[in-house]
Design a protein around this motif. Structure first.
Motif, PDB file in Angstrom:
ATOM      1  N   ILE A  24       0.734  -1.133   0.194  1.00  0.00           N
ATOM      2  CA  ILE A  24       0.038  -0.124  -0.158  1.00  0.00           C
ATOM      3  C   ILE A  24       0.862   1.195  -0.123  1.00  0.00           C
ATOM      4  N   VAL A  25       0.788   2.214  -0.949  1.00  0.00           N
ATOM      5  CA  VAL A  25       1.520   3.455  -1.019  1.00  0.00           C
ATOM      6  C   VAL A  25       0.437   4.585  -0.599  1.00  0.00           C
ATOM      7  N   LEU A  26       1.365   5.426   0.467  1.00  0.00           N
ATOM      8  CA  LEU A  26       0.566   6.572   0.944  1.00  0.00           C
ATOM      9  C   LEU A  26       1.256   7.706   0.226  1.00  0.00           C
ATOM     10  N   ILE A  27       0.218   8.480  -0.183  1.00  0.00           N
ATOM     11  CA  ILE A  27       0.626   9.741  -1.037  1.00  0.00           C
ATOM     12  C   ILE A  27       0.361  10.906  -0.299  1.00  0.00           C
ATOM     13  N   HIS A  28       1.093  11.765   0.101  1.00  0.00           N
ATOM     14  CA  HIS A  28       0.887  12.919   0.652  1.00  0.00           C
ATOM     15  C   HIS A  28       0.352  14.158   0.090  1.00  0.00           C
ATOM     16  N   GLY A  29      -0.209  15.226   0.620  1.00  0.00           N
ATOM     17  CA  GLY A  29      -0.866  16.199  -0.021  1.00  0.00           C
ATOM     18  C   GLY A  29       0.221  17.432  -0.480  1.00  0.00           C
ATOM     19  N   GLY A  30      -0.261  18.598  -0.601  1.00  0.00           N
ATOM     20  CA  GLY A  30       0.284  19.587  -1.270  1.00  0.00           C
ATOM     21  C   GLY A  30      -0.490  20.616  -2.179  1.00  0.00           C
ATOM     22  N   PRO A  31      -0.005  20.427  -3.559  1.00  0.00           N
ATOM     23  CA  PRO A  31       1.118  19.930  -3.841  1.00  0.00           C
ATOM     24  C   PRO A  31       2.280  20.839  -3.344  1.00  0.00           C
ATOM     25  N   GLY A  32       3.593  20.152  -3.399  1.00  0.00           N
ATOM     26  CA  GLY A  32       4.838  20.763  -2.921  1.00  0.00           C
ATOM     27  C   GLY A  32       4.871  20.802  -1.300  1.00  0.00           C
ATOM     28  N   SER A  33       4.093  19.802  -0.633  1.00  0.00           N
ATOM     29  CA  SER A  33       4.205  19.360   0.657  1.00  0.00           C
ATOM     30  C   SER A  33       5.282  18.499   0.701  1.00  0.00           C
ATOM     31  N   TYR A  34       5.153  17.536   2.039  1.00  0.00           N
ATOM     32  CA  TYR A  34       6.221  16.445   1.996  1.00  0.00           C
ATOM     33  C   TYR A  34       5.445  15.330   2.564  1.00  0.00           C
ATOM     34  N   ASP A  35       6.033  14.061   2.886  1.00  0.00           N
ATOM     35  CA  ASP A  35       5.537  13.219   3.592  1.00  0.00           C
ATOM     36  C   ASP A  35       5.269  13.221   5.125  1.00  0.00           C
ATOM     37  N   TYR A  36       3.792  13.326   5.455  1.00  0.00           N
ATOM     38  CA  TYR A  36       3.498  13.685   6.840  1.00  0.00           C
ATOM     39  C   TYR A  36       2.557  12.425   7.172  1.00  0.00           C
ATOM     40  N   LEU A  37       2.612  11.498   6.497  1.00  0.00           N
ATOM     41  CA  LEU A  37       1.579  10.392   6.530  1.00  0.00           C
ATOM     42  C   LEU A  37       2.148   9.098   7.625  1.00  0.00           C
ATOM     43  N   GLU A  38       3.220   9.359   8.360  1.00  0.00           N
ATOM     44  CA  GLU A  38       3.680   8.383   9.244  1.00  0.00           C
ATOM     45  C   GLU A  38       2.493   7.861  10.146  1.00  0.00           C
ATOM     46  N   PRO A  39       1.616   9.020  10.844  1.00  0.00           N
ATOM     47  CA  PRO A  39       0.562   8.771  11.817  1.00  0.00           C
ATOM     48  C   PRO A  39      -0.598   7.809  11.093  1.00  0.00           C
ATOM     49  N   VAL A  40      -0.691   7.965   9.816  1.00  0.00           N
ATOM     50  CA  VAL A  40      -1.701   6.925   9.147  1.00  0.00           C
ATOM     51  C   VAL A  40      -1.187   5.423   8.994  1.00  0.00           C
ATOM     52  N   ALA A  41       0.215   5.644   8.518  1.00  0.00           N
ATOM     53  CA  ALA A  41       0.843   4.195   8.438  1.00  0.00           C
ATOM     54  C   ALA A  41       0.759   3.564   9.867  1.00  0.00           C
ATOM     55  N   GLU A  42       0.739   4.377  10.968  1.00  0.00           N
ATOM     56  CA  GLU A  42       0.929   3.895  12.262  1.00  0.00           C
ATOM     57  C   GLU A  42      -0.399   3.105  12.569  1.00  0.00           C
ATOM     58  N   LEU A  43      -1.407   3.549  11.821  1.00  0.00           N
ATOM     59  CA  LEU A  43      -2.939   2.915  12.001  1.00  0.00           C
ATOM     60  C   LEU A  43      -3.234   1.659  11.441  1.00  0.00           C
ATOM     61  N   LEU A  44      -2.136   1.153  10.622  1.00  0.00           N
ATOM     62  CA  LEU A  44      -2.280  -0.063   9.783  1.00  0.00           C
ATOM     63  C   LEU A  44      -1.454  -1.099  10.267  1.00  0.00           C
ATOM     64  N   ASP A  45      -1.695  -2.296   9.905  1.00  0.00           N
ATOM     65  CA  ASP A  45      -1.293  -3.724  10.558  1.00  0.00           C
ATOM     66  C   ASP A  45       0.097  -3.871   9.692  1.00  0.00           C
ATOM     67  N   LYS A  46       1.299  -3.612  10.033  1.00  0.00           N
ATOM     68  CA  LYS A  46       2.354  -3.830   9.318  1.00  0.00           C
ATOM     69  C   LYS A  46       2.849  -5.346   9.182  1.00  0.00           C
ATOM     70  N   SER A  47       1.853  -6.268   9.684  1.00  0.00           N
ATOM     71  CA  SER A  47       2.411  -7.825   9.859  1.00  0.00           C
ATOM     72  C   SER A  47       1.351  -8.138   8.546  1.00  0.00           C
ATOM     73  N   CYS A  48       0.251  -7.305   7.896  1.00  0.00           N
ATOM     74  CA  CYS A  48      -0.315  -7.674   6.812  1.00  0.00           C
ATOM     75  C   CYS A  48      -0.172  -6.740   5.583  1.00  0.00           C
ATOM     76  N   PHE A  49       0.627  -5.750   5.643  1.00  0.00           N
ATOM     77  CA  PHE A  49       0.858  -4.670   4.790  1.00  0.00           C
ATOM     78  C   PHE A  49       2.148  -4.132   4.609  1.00  0.00           C
ATOM     79  N   GLN A  50       2.679  -4.250   3.296  1.00  0.00           N
ATOM     80  CA  GLN A  50       3.989  -3.517   3.056  1.00  0.00           C
ATOM     81  C   GLN A  50       3.560  -1.929   2.765  1.00  0.00           C
TER      82      GLN A  50
END
Length: 287
Positions: A24-50
């Motif tokens: 699963i790829v997480l795509i940040h907003g902006g345009p021209g912003s940066y990756d701020y989606l770590e909190p969203v990644a933390e909501l997901l199960d890393k044992s089931c998803f790359q």
């Protein structure tokens, strides 16, 4: 865990890969912003998803080289998929990233397992006027008066004074994106190297024409992969146009997150986490 920088589609892009399972790829907003989606990644199960996160060209840790246009950003994402050796993936975007996810999924639908569209704007141009009204309505009286005044004089200012005024306008506007102002310090950074105004202006200027024209509208309704549209109830970007888009697509659902604004994981992490994981569980079972 540190990310890495790789040459992708002719530019150096920062990216990070965590977990194992369905990509699963997480795509940040902006345009021209940066990756701020770590909190969203933390909501997901890393044992089931790359979980894959990256910064678009022109953004903080990625190379600041154009062209800056929608088609190039779509191709960057496709070349990232190829670079990582991913056959198919779930594409999840927030705000402008939701629009990019929709555009990518429409062009490269055969590579998309599912789409997650968080806090987007839809493809009906009527959202612009409603958003401006909603944004003003969500301001305090003092902020509203200051915002209107600063917008009225910004074109008369130069250099450092103009930059400071733009920053203040942005700050007042950002406050309306939250349901709970206590979360203001948790918002993505909007200063210094964290925002590329050139990217914002060039890509932003093209977005209306790209997403709101009849050709794209005709093409996007052909998408048949599972799609989840998630929107905060108090986001000034009106949810009715996102719901409208979701209802016009096959195999899609729309979820309104209560007590949440444009960044629903800040205002109501339990509700959005539940919505994302229930959808992803169904995708996992389907696969």
């Amino acid at each position: 865990m540190q990310g890495i920088i790789s040459k992708i589609n002719g530019v150096s892009l920062w990216h990070i890969v965590q977990g194992q399972g369905i990509p699963i790829v997480l795509i940040h907003g902006g345009p021209g912003s940066y990756d701020y989606l770590e909190p969203v990644a933390e909501l997901l199960d890393k044992s089931c998803f790359q979980i894959i996160r990256y910064e678009q060209r022109g953004s903080w840790r990625s190379e600041k080289t154009g062209p800056y246009d929608v088609e190039t950003f779509i191709e960057d994402l496709e070349q990232l998929r190829i670079h990582l050796g991913v056959k198919n993936w779930i594409v999840c975007g927030h705000s402008w990233g939701a629009s990019l996810a929709l555009a990518y999924s429409t062009k490269y639908s055969s590579n998309v397992t599912a789409l997650i569209y968080i806090s987007g704007t839809g493809i009906n141009p009527a959202w612009h006027a409603d958003y401006r009204v909603n944004r003003l309505d969500r301001m305090s009286l003092g902020d509203r008066e200051e915002y209107i005044y600063l917008r009225s004089i910004i074109e008369t200012l130069r250099d450092e004074e103009r930059d400071h005024t733009k920053d203040r306008i942005r700050e007042i506007s950002l406050r309306t994106d939250l349901n709970d102002q206590v979360n203001y310090d948790k918002l993505p950074r909007s200063d210094g190297p964290f925002v590329n105004n050139e990217v914002n202006q060039k890509v932003g200027a093209e977005c209306n024409e790209y997403f709101e024209n009849e050709k794209f509208k005709t093409t996007v309704i052909l998408n048949s992969f599972p799609s989840l549209f998630v929107h905060g109830e108090t986001d000034p970007r009106p949810y009715k146009y996102v719901r409208e888009l979701a209802f016009n697509l096959q195999n899609s659902e729309f979820i309104l997150i209560p007590n949440a604004g444009h960044y629903p994981w800040l205002d109501n992490p339990n509700a959005i986490g539940k919505s994302l994981n229930e959808f992803l569980t169904r995708i996992n079972l389907y696969l």
